[in-house]
Design a protein around this motif. Structure first.
Motif, PDB file in Angstrom:
ATOM      1  N   MET A  34      -8.065   1.580  -5.293  1.00 42.00           N
ATOM      2  CA  MET A  34      -7.761   2.980  -5.059  1.00 42.00           C
ATOM      3  C   MET A  34      -8.658   3.576  -3.986  1.00 42.00           C
ATOM      4  N   ALA A  35      -8.058   4.262  -3.040  1.00 40.88           N
ATOM      5  CA  ALA A  35      -8.817   5.039  -2.057  1.00 40.88           C
ATOM      6  C   ALA A  35      -8.505   6.500  -2.337  1.00 40.88           C
ATOM      7  N   VAL A  89       0.848  -1.193   0.000  1.00 41.09           N
ATOM      8  CA  VAL A  89       0.000   0.000   0.000  1.00 41.09           C
ATOM      9  C   VAL A  89       0.881   1.239   0.000  1.00 41.09           C
ATOM     10  N   ASP A  90       0.470   2.249  -0.718  1.00 42.13           N
ATOM     11  CA  ASP A  90       1.206   3.505  -0.793  1.00 42.13           C
ATOM     12  C   ASP A  90       0.231   4.653  -0.786  1.00 42.13           C
ATOM     13  N   THR A  91       0.524   5.655  -0.009  1.00 37.83           N
ATOM     14  CA  THR A  91      -0.333   6.820   0.078  1.00 37.83           C
ATOM     15  C   THR A  91       0.403   8.034  -0.473  1.00 37.83           C
ATOM     16  N   HIS A 121       3.727  14.497  -1.179  1.00 36.99           N
ATOM     17  CA  HIS A 121       4.322  13.588  -2.153  1.00 36.99           C
ATOM     18  C   HIS A 121       4.241  14.094  -3.589  1.00 36.99           C
ATOM     19  N   THR A 147     -13.644   9.450  -0.890  1.00 40.44           N
ATOM     20  CA  THR A 147     -14.101  10.160   0.296  1.00 40.44           C
ATOM     21  C   THR A 147     -13.722  11.627   0.160  1.00 40.44           C
ATOM     22  N   SER A 148     -14.167  12.403   1.114  1.00 36.56           N
ATOM     23  CA  SER A 148     -14.008  13.842   1.053  1.00 36.56           C
ATOM     24  C   SER A 148     -12.939  14.292   2.036  1.00 36.56           C
ATOM     25  N   VAL A 156       0.084  12.047  -0.710  1.00 40.33           N
ATOM     26  CA  VAL A 156      -0.643  13.185  -0.154  1.00 40.33           C
ATOM     27  C   VAL A 156      -0.226  14.455  -0.886  1.00 40.33           C
ATOM     28  N   THR A 211      -9.179  10.393  -1.792  1.00 42.80           N
ATOM     29  CA  THR A 211      -9.796  11.435  -0.978  1.00 42.80           C
ATOM     30  C   THR A 211      -9.678  12.733  -1.764  1.00 42.80           C
TER      31      THR A 211
END
Lengths: 325, 325
Positions: free
Chosen positions: A89-90, A47-49, A55, A132-133, A51, A92
């Protein structure tokens, strides 16, 4: 304000790479996706986020945001020698950053194109997602497969193995520096390296059975080499002059900064591998088959630490000393 | 400012549920985790993102934040009838919200305990994670397994099937209402329902082979029933009087608001299932084995839409009308 469901349906699903053999028994639209793993294989999952403003720059093109978030995640599969199969994919999304719904649509379209184009290039199916928001953040879970017990790990390097890297180094840091100076021509090779990195999946798979250890260079060559050294309990002797500098890097930053970018800049997403000296030639031949270089930059030793870093420049890299992981 | 690596190592890894048979060939500390799926099974995968002040209150106890973020993700596996096996966490943390490093440690410890306790209860191994900097957000990827072709989907409901729900409804919305009024006694059953929901994994597995369709109630009974109706092309006739209201809900909200919370409040994380009438008794027996009720609240019909909702109250639920998904 556009409904999240609408955004997912229009721009993220279904992945254009859906095909009969993609191993997806049930895609988005239920509580979970149902996937069909291949017998005799292990699942590689990461998993990689990403932001915004941490990033990637908030004003980066939407296409690049989509591409890059997936690329950095896939790069971890490449470092395992895994064949990429599925991703989730998540997203925001802060819709207030857009002037109106049309602007949201335009951004999502570019974002989806960047993401899907890279999916397609690596036969990876986007099998689920969540919108999501909040502050713009792209969380990506990637799933690949490796033949049972053959994955490239960090802990297999042995004294005497050579240390080699794919492609070129320093382009990630060089591109970021140019972006911060206002460069916006995406065709610039350094911006390409920073905003649109190419995960080395084919290289990782090609090195199965040849490399003794592998890692992707996301934190910088010295930092990531440190992870391999610690996991494998070896030291390293580097040949600084051998570092393959990214195209245009010395012109953009000057020689000394270019070398430092290559050593500790990060965001290159090349592979750092170790392998027995007698396997180097075959590895280079395999990678040249898809136009990628493999450059020997040193070797593993029994003496802990890193030798070969110019003593004058060492202070600048002290956070990569023995004490830190 | 604490290093992300240190936070992961101290509070998130290794999961206390790691054991020889957990199917993790390689855990955290490499580029990706290596998992060993069970032969003859499909993988059920879902991602869920919980954002502070969107999905949970910013002042919720850290333990509850950790528990809840995992619970809502596991609830999706429950709705597939899957056995939960692995999870991955992408934690985005704003360390500026803590007075000092000690406060960060205290929060992370509580958060990790909430997360790990629930992992342990459901034999789920935290196999990887990522910590980044930004507004508090918990992204969770859960992975479970179902025997080939047996997963509970949304599209299997048939006219004549009864509609049933596990446990009690309205507690999620009731707990949120109490929290917003300042209630902070976590032992209050409604706060428990809102902050510490229990994913119905055992119920989902027990209903394999009995239920014709299933979904978890996260958006509210009517909205989630709508997903099943659309996927299965059926209508629904509800018996409002049969709705099992959460303990203390009528006292807290009053009768009318309690019923509305049960119908459209969301955040209950119970299962809504459809099943042939002759299978209800066996389903109830199986669930009573672990102390969970299964209440028939209506049946599926050939007439599209939902019948049985009191006409006077219908306007309040117009966003759940036919036009929207």
């Amino acid at each position: 304000m556009l409904a999240e469901f609408d955004l997912i349906r229009r721009y993220l699903m279904p992945s254009p790479t859906r095909h009969a053999a993609d191993g997806v028994a049930l895609g988005s639209g239920d509580d979970a996706a149902l996937l069909v793993p291949q017998a005799g294989h292990q699942l590689a999952v990461s998993v990689d986020t990403s932001v915004v403003d941490v990033h990637f720059p908030g004003d980066a093109p939407a296409f690049a945001v989509g591409h890059r978030a997936l690329a950095v995640a896939l790069s971890d599969l490449a470092a395992m020698g895994a064949k990429s199969r599925w991703c989730f994919m998540a997203l925001t999304l802060d819709q207030r950053r857009f002037a109106d719904d049309a602007a949201t649509h335009a951004w999502m379209e570019g974002f989806g194109q960047g993401f899907h184009t890279l999916c397609q290039r690596h036969a990876t199916t986007l099998a689920g997602g969540d919108v999501t928001s909040g502050a713009l953040t792209v969380g990506v879970t990637v799933m690949g497969e490796t033949p049972q017990g053959q994955a490239l790990r960090r802990d297999g390097a042995r004294p005497g193995d050579v240390i080699a890297v794919t492609g070129e180094l320093g382009g990630g840091a060089g591109g970021l520096a140019l972006w911060q100076r206002g460069e916006r021509h995406l065709e610039h090779p350094l911006l390409q390296r920073y905003l649109l990195p190419e995960p080395r999946l084919a290289a990782g798979e090609a090195l199965l059975g040849l490399a003794s250890a592998a890692i992707d260079i996301s934190d910088g060559l010295l930092a990531d080499l440190g992870h391999v050294r610690h996991a494998s309990s070896v030291g390293a002797v580097l040949d600084i002059e051998a570092l393959p500098l990214a195209q245009g890097l010395e012109e953009a930053l000057g020689g000394e900064a270019a070398r430092q970018a290559a050593l500790s800049g990060g965001d290159d997403y090349e592979l750092l591998v170790t392998l027995a000296p007698e396997k180097v030639e075959e590895a280079q031949q395999r990678l040249s088959g898809f136009g990628l270089g493999l450059t020997v930059i040193g070797h593993c030793s029994e003496t802990p630490g890193v030798q070969g870093i110019p003593s004058g420049g060492r202070a600048g890299w002290q956070h990569f000393n023995e004490g830190t992981p």
